[in-house]
Design a protein around this motif. Structure first.
Motif, PDB file in Angstrom:
ATOM      1  N   ILE A 263       2.106  -1.376  -8.246  1.00  0.00           N
ATOM      2  CA  ILE A 263       2.735  -0.151  -8.539  1.00  0.00           C
ATOM      3  C   ILE A 263       2.264   1.036  -7.432  1.00  0.00           C
ATOM      4  N   SER A 264       0.855   0.868  -7.309  1.00  0.00           N
ATOM      5  CA  SER A 264       0.088   1.956  -6.483  1.00  0.00           C
ATOM      6  C   SER A 264       0.544   1.510  -4.842  1.00  0.00           C
ATOM      7  N   SER A 265       0.388   0.087  -4.682  1.00  0.00           N
ATOM      8  CA  SER A 265       0.984   0.052  -3.420  1.00  0.00           C
ATOM      9  C   SER A 265       2.471   0.266  -3.165  1.00  0.00           C
ATOM     10  N   TYR A 266       3.201  -0.015  -3.921  1.00  0.00           N
ATOM     11  CA  TYR A 266       4.554   0.414  -3.617  1.00  0.00           C
ATOM     12  C   TYR A 266       4.847   1.925  -3.445  1.00  0.00           C
ATOM     13  N   ALA A 267       3.909   2.906  -4.363  1.00  0.00           N
ATOM     14  CA  ALA A 267       4.118   4.229  -4.068  1.00  0.00           C
ATOM     15  C   ALA A 267       3.349   4.714  -2.774  1.00  0.00           C
ATOM     16  N   ILE A 268       2.400   3.913  -2.497  1.00  0.00           N
ATOM     17  CA  ILE A 268       1.478   4.548  -1.162  1.00  0.00           C
ATOM     18  C   ILE A 268       2.528   4.162  -0.031  1.00  0.00           C
ATOM     19  N   ASP A 269       3.048   2.799   0.017  1.00  0.00           N
ATOM     20  CA  ASP A 269       3.896   2.527   0.979  1.00  0.00           C
ATOM     21  C   ASP A 269       4.811   3.369   1.234  1.00  0.00           C
ATOM     22  N   THR A 270       5.665   3.710   0.224  1.00  0.00           N
ATOM     23  CA  THR A 270       6.745   4.357   0.204  1.00  0.00           C
ATOM     24  C   THR A 270       6.240   5.867   0.953  1.00  0.00           C
ATOM     25  N   LEU A 271       5.124   6.402   0.735  1.00  0.00           N
ATOM     26  CA  LEU A 271       4.692   7.747   1.411  1.00  0.00           C
ATOM     27  C   LEU A 271       4.138   7.221   2.971  1.00  0.00           C
ATOM     28  N   LEU A 272       3.560   6.310   3.127  1.00  0.00           N
ATOM     29  CA  LEU A 272       2.967   5.993   4.126  1.00  0.00           C
ATOM     30  C   LEU A 272       3.826   5.749   5.470  1.00  0.00           C
ATOM     31  N   GLU A 273       5.125   5.289   4.994  1.00  0.00           N
ATOM     32  CA  GLU A 273       6.188   4.740   5.797  1.00  0.00           C
ATOM     33  C   GLU A 273       6.375   5.726   7.206  1.00  0.00           C
TER      34      GLU A 273
ATOM     35  N   LEU B 286       4.625   8.184   8.153  1.00  0.00           N
ATOM     36  CA  LEU B 286       3.495   8.378   9.036  1.00  0.00           C
ATOM     37  C   LEU B 286       3.431   7.138   9.820  1.00  0.00           C
ATOM     38  N   GLN B 287       3.391   5.935   9.447  1.00  0.00           N
ATOM     39  CA  GLN B 287       3.142   4.715  10.353  1.00  0.00           C
ATOM     40  C   GLN B 287       4.168   4.824  11.321  1.00  0.00           C
ATOM     41  N   GLU B 288       5.362   5.072  11.053  1.00  0.00           N
ATOM     42  CA  GLU B 288       6.493   5.119  12.021  1.00  0.00           C
ATOM     43  C   GLU B 288       6.209   6.340  13.122  1.00  0.00           C
ATOM     44  N   LYS B 289       5.641   7.434  12.834  1.00  0.00           N
ATOM     45  CA  LYS B 289       5.303   8.439  13.452  1.00  0.00           C
ATOM     46  C   LYS B 289       4.350   8.175  14.431  1.00  0.00           C
ATOM     47  N   TYR B 290       3.168   7.346  14.047  1.00  0.00           N
ATOM     48  CA  TYR B 290       2.091   6.930  14.958  1.00  0.00           C
ATOM     49  C   TYR B 290       2.109   5.691  15.266  1.00  0.00           C
TER      50      TYR B 290
ATOM     51  N   GLY C  92       2.011   3.071  18.068  1.00  0.00           N
ATOM     52  CA  GLY C  92       1.363   3.084  19.530  1.00  0.00           C
ATOM     53  C   GLY C  92      -0.034   3.674  19.126  1.00  0.00           C
ATOM     54  N   PHE C  93      -0.519   4.231  18.080  1.00  0.00           N
ATOM     55  CA  PHE C  93      -1.922   4.652  17.935  1.00  0.00           C
ATOM     56  C   PHE C  93      -2.459   3.861  16.804  1.00  0.00           C
ATOM     57  N   GLU C  94      -3.080   2.744  17.439  1.00  0.00           N
ATOM     58  CA  GLU C  94      -3.497   1.774  16.687  1.00  0.00           C
ATOM     59  C   GLU C  94      -4.699   2.168  15.717  1.00  0.00           C
ATOM     60  N   ASP C  95      -5.435   3.005  16.105  1.00  0.00           N
ATOM     61  CA  ASP C  95      -6.744   3.712  15.348  1.00  0.00           C
ATOM     62  C   ASP C  95      -6.161   4.483  14.094  1.00  0.00           C
ATOM     63  N   VAL C  96      -5.078   4.880  14.305  1.00  0.00           N
ATOM     64  CA  VAL C  96      -4.402   6.031  13.339  1.00  0.00           C
ATOM     65  C   VAL C  96      -3.926   5.164  12.186  1.00  0.00           C
ATOM     66  N   LEU C  97      -3.229   4.224  12.787  1.00  0.00           N
ATOM     67  CA  LEU C  97      -2.279   3.168  11.726  1.00  0.00           C
ATOM     68  C   LEU C  97      -3.543   2.440  11.024  1.00  0.00           C
ATOM     69  N   LEU C  98      -4.569   2.012  11.713  1.00  0.00           N
ATOM     70  CA  LEU C  98      -5.675   1.318  10.805  1.00  0.00           C
ATOM     71  C   LEU C  98      -6.459   2.113  10.088  1.00  0.00           C
ATOM     72  N   HIS C  99      -6.720   3.496  10.133  1.00  0.00           N
ATOM     73  CA  HIS C  99      -7.185   4.451   9.449  1.00  0.00           C
ATOM     74  C   HIS C  99      -6.358   4.438   8.071  1.00  0.00           C
ATOM     75  N   LEU C 100      -4.988   4.699   8.291  1.00  0.00           N
ATOM     76  CA  LEU C 100      -4.116   5.074   7.302  1.00  0.00           C
ATOM     77  C   LEU C 100      -4.106   3.750   6.200  1.00  0.00           C
ATOM     78  N   SER C 101      -3.920   2.706   6.859  1.00  0.00           N
ATOM     79  CA  SER C 101      -4.365   1.549   6.316  1.00  0.00           C
ATOM     80  C   SER C 101      -5.481   1.293   5.358  1.00  0.00           C
ATOM     81  N   GLU C 102      -6.587   1.811   5.975  1.00  0.00           N
ATOM     82  CA  GLU C 102      -7.819   1.772   5.259  1.00  0.00           C
ATOM     83  C   GLU C 102      -8.081   2.819   4.067  1.00  0.00           C
ATOM     84  N   ILE C 103      -7.214   4.111   4.205  1.00  0.00           N
ATOM     85  CA  ILE C 103      -7.041   4.963   3.276  1.00  0.00           C
ATOM     86  C   ILE C 103      -6.436   4.180   2.138  1.00  0.00           C
ATOM     87  N   LYS C 104      -5.298   3.541   2.316  1.00  0.00           N
ATOM     88  CA  LYS C 104      -4.573   2.765   1.278  1.00  0.00           C
ATOM     89  C   LYS C 104      -5.308   1.976   0.400  1.00  0.00           C
ATOM     90  N   ASN C 105      -6.097   1.041   1.273  1.00  0.00           N
ATOM     91  CA  ASN C 105      -6.799   0.105   0.478  1.00  0.00           C
ATOM     92  C   ASN C 105      -7.983   0.672  -0.120  1.00  0.00           C
TER      93      ASN C 105
END
Length: 801
Positions: free
Chosen positions: A240-250, A252-256, A258-271
């Protein structure tokens, strides 16, 4: 050759130049800085070369326009360059001791910070709604009910097994009790159990142990089912939480992308949120609604923007006037918590290097060198191309409060040091890294050639300063007087000083006098008043010395004729003012073989250059008079009433005149002062501060009364340095004071003694009744005296035997 100087030789008159002042007032200067072509070419080449150690050292004296020129070139260059991105620090979820860096596009730092804040708020809101929804509770209840049914089935098996073996099972928080029963299922008491025979008791105990083991395995299996149930619940929460967060992250992830560090940080926030879901939800609910800043538990999700270039266009230009280690490299701030200093990545603060990264950093060298650790740390950053934030206490080995080790940020910057030439040469010689890191030297001059075009440029810059500083207009005569003063500041009639800081100060003061006098224009008298007032405010010591001379406390003869005595001129430099001061120099001659004795040197009051000048006198005497005989004498030379160290060789000519006067027994006109250094061939060499020396002696003569027989002898090469005050020029024009320019010692001897110097004749002698002839005869007489004494001593020694 003797040249008696005329008023036109003593001062350069700007009025002789044909200049269209009116046109210059309207015209803006075409160049950013005048008279500095060498420095400007160096800046044109150097600025923009940010790699390979092509950092720039701007060398020059205060007021030479260094900062202005550097800023001009930097502004022109920087606006054409690409604007650098932003740098941020974020939490390292694997190890918070090592915060991680993030690079974002220009202006993206603050945007990303707000996006993450909004993301956390939306995650809070969505998770709260999701976990309070009926669907979630139904699915959760279903999983729990399935577990209850399995648990209930296991419990039935346990109790059935126990009944079949005449036991009952009771579960306590710390153990499982298997209690024997009678045939009716009633638990046996201890009394009833003890009434049984030993065999029955043993059977019951054995069965009890066997049943316990069996029940233990059943309970283990039940716990496995419980863990599976918990896993199912966790997977439900995670899903449930992963689905909710992925929906919100989608988005931002699309915006960034090419910025691997940013995408990795967003993933770490989710985890991290999922891993700490219970605490996250608890903190969210305790705040009575979603909020980002009310709980420190959300601090780890913040973004700390170190450099924000949102409003920047082009490369940054940063001037750091206080280059301490913290101001250059940033710092780690601390907060007090229960008596302990703690920190975290949100307390990292950037420095000047962070702000200048991708552009240019200007630092005054002297302040940099005087700041602990700053110079060595800056060199290390330039060599390694990275910015490391570290606590100065760690470099000292001092145990500090809790700290961090932020990830280094890549550095691409051109450092421009501004300092004096002396600092440059010291660093170049003593610091091996300096020459590798600062390969471009932009050296600023303090003067430019006295030419019509340069005069026009000078006037144009001055008019511009007047407009920029909202001063009264400068009329033509005032501008001419200002240019004449600039030539005097350069100590060279063929040069014009470009120390515009001092020129600006004179303009401001002249403007004050113009306004005080209710004038609407700066006139020549206001410029004169400003120049004289600046001098008057600083010449108290000179007036005290002149007063001592006037009262006879400092014994300076100005009208008599003396043998072996002359007036030399020394220069006193007090920093804000320098002025000439007459010094009585005397020489005493006697028979002996000691040679020339410098009393100043013997008393350890002589500097090395003055000592060198005295030794040159000995060389002159040997060259001139020692070709056919030894030069045996005892001569003592001293600056009378001088009690401080003397240095420089500008008095060597006066010392020689006094020495030759004493040897020739010819009096010297005490109204004539002498300045100039000599070489061993008797040629006069130029000296410094010639204007101040002449004026200093003139003022002493003027307060006693000018007789028309007073004056100063100077070296001919100093003619180009003459830019004397108008009162001196006027006195020369009236015949009350004289200035002579000479090439050799012989020229000066004729002026101060009235006798011809004399020429060497065939056979080694000199022309009759000349100064050199009389000196030569005196040396022969001194040699004869020594020879007679030596013969007498030898005779007495022989008779004693």
């Amino acid at each position: 050759m003797i040249r008696t100087l005329t008023p036109s030789d003593l001062r350069k008159d700007i009025s002789k130049q044909k200049i269209d002042w009116k046109q210059l007032k309207k015209k803006e200067p075409s160049r950013p800085l005048i008279g500095q072509e060498r420095a400007l070419k160096a800046l044109e080449f150097g600025i923009g070369n940010k790699r390979g150690g092509f950092n720039i050292y701007v060398s020059g004296y205060p007021g030479s326009g260094k900062s202005k020129a550097v800023n001009h070139f930097l502004e022109e260059k920087a606006k054409l360059e690409e604007t650098p991105g932003d740098w941020c620090y974020v939490n390292n979820f694997q190890d918070s001791f090592y915060p991680k860096k993030l690079k974002l596009p220009n202006g993206g730092g603050q945007t990303f910070k707000l996006e993450v804040q909004q993301l956390i708020l939306e995650i809070q809101k969505m998770l709260i709604n999701a976990f309070e929804s009926k669907e979630y509770h139904d699915r959760k209840e279903q999983i729990i009910e399935e577990f209850r049914q399995k648990e209930k089935e296991f419990l039935k098996q346990i109790h059935r097994k126990a009944r079949e073996n005449n036991f009952t099972v009771t579960r306590t928080p710390i153990e499982i009790l298997v209690i024997p029963t009678d045939r009716e299922g009633t638990p046996l008491s201890d009394e009833e159990f003890n009434k049984l025979n030993q065999k029955e008791r043993d059977q019951i105990l054995a069965k009890q142990s066997e049943l316990k083991d069996e029940l233990f395995h059943l309970l283990q299996k039940n716990r496995e089912i419980e863990r599976e149930s918990n896993k199912s619940l966790f997977k439900l929460d995670e899903s449930i939480s992963s689905y909710a967060i992925d929906t919100l992250l989608e988005e931002l992830q699309e915006k960034y992308i090419g910025f691997e560090d940013v995408l990795l940080h967003l993933s770490e926030i989710k985890n991290d949120i999922i891993s700490n879901l219970h605490d996250f939800l608890k903190a969210s609910l305790q705040q009575e609604g979603p909020s980002y800043k009310q709980d420190v538990r959300f601090q780890k999700y913040e973004v700390n923007v170190i450099t924000d270039n949102t409003n920047l266009s082009g490369a940054p230009i940063v001037l750091e006037l206080n280059p301490t280690l913290n101001n250059l490299f940033g710092k780690l701030e601390h907060e007090s918590y229960m008596g302990t200093l703690i920190t975290n990545f949100t307390l990292i603060r950037g420095g000047a290097l962070h702000r200048a990264n991708g552009g240019y950093l200007i630092i005054p060298l002297k302040d940099l060198l005087f700041s602990y650790f700053s110079w060595e740390s800056l060199k290390r950053a330039l060599k390694n191309n990275e910015i490391i934030i570290e606590d100065a206490r760690e470099q000292l080995g001092i145990i500090s409060a809790k700290s961090l080790k932020p990830e280094p940020i890549p550095l691409e910057v051109q450092v421009i040091l501004i300092g004096s030439p002396r600092w440059y040469y010291l660093l170049y010689e003593l610091d091996e890294d300096f020459k590798e890191l600062f390969k471009v030297k932009a050296e600023f001059d303090t003067a430019m050639d006295y030419s019509l075009s340069n005069i026009q440029d000078f006037a144009g810059v001055t008019y511009k300063m007047q407009r920029e500083n909202d001063l009264y207009p400068i009329n033509n005569k005032a501008m001419g007087r200002l240019i004449e003063h600039a030539s005097r500041m350069a100590d060279d009639r063929k040069k014009i000083s470009i120390k515009f800081r001092e020129i600006r100060d004179i303009l401001h003061e002249a403007d004050h006098y113009a306004r005080t006098g209710e004038k609407k224009v700066i006139d020549v008298k206001h410029i004169e008043q400003a120049i004289e007032a600046r001098y008057f405010r600083s010449n108290l010591i000179q007036e005290k010395i002149n007063e001592l001379i006037k009262r006879g406390h400092l014994m300076i003869d100005l009208t008599e004729y003396r043998v072996g005595q002359i007036n030399g001129i020394s220069i006193l430099d007090l920093g804000d003012i320098s002025f000439g001061k007459p010094n009585k120099i005397t020489v005493s001659i006697a028979s002996g073989k000691v040679g020339l004795i410098d009393i100043e040197r013997e008393a350890k009051l002589s500097g090395p250059i003055h000592t060198k000048g005295t030794l040159i006198l000995q060389g002159y005497l040997l060259e001139k008079y020692g070709q056919d005989k030894p030069v045996s004498l005892y001569a003592s030379l001293v600056f009378e009433q001088s009690y401080s160290e003397i240095d420089g060789d500008s008095a060597s000519c006066a010392e020689l005149f006094a020495l030759l006067s004493s040897l020739a027994d010819l009096p010297i006109n005490q109204g004539i002062a002498v300045t100039g250094s000599i070489n061993q061939k008797g040629e006069l060499q130029p000296v410094g501060a010639i204007n101040q020396k002449i004026e200093g002696f003139f003022e002493v003569c003027a307060q006693r009364g000018l007789s028309g027989k007073q004056g100063v002898i100077i070296p001919r090469p100093n003619l180009d340095n003459l830019m004397l005050k108008k009162e001196v020029v006027a006195a020369v024009e009236k015949g009350l004071f004289s200035i002579w320019a000479v090439d050799t010692v012989d020229d000066g001897l004729e002026i101060i003694t009235g006798f011809p110097a004399g020429k060497r004749l065939k056979g080694g002698s000199f022309s009759t009744n000349s100064v050199h002839c009389r000196v030569d005869e005196r040396i022969r007489q001194l040699n004869a005296n020594i020879a007679a004494v030596s013969a007498s001593n030898a005779k007495e020694e022989h008779l004693s035997y």
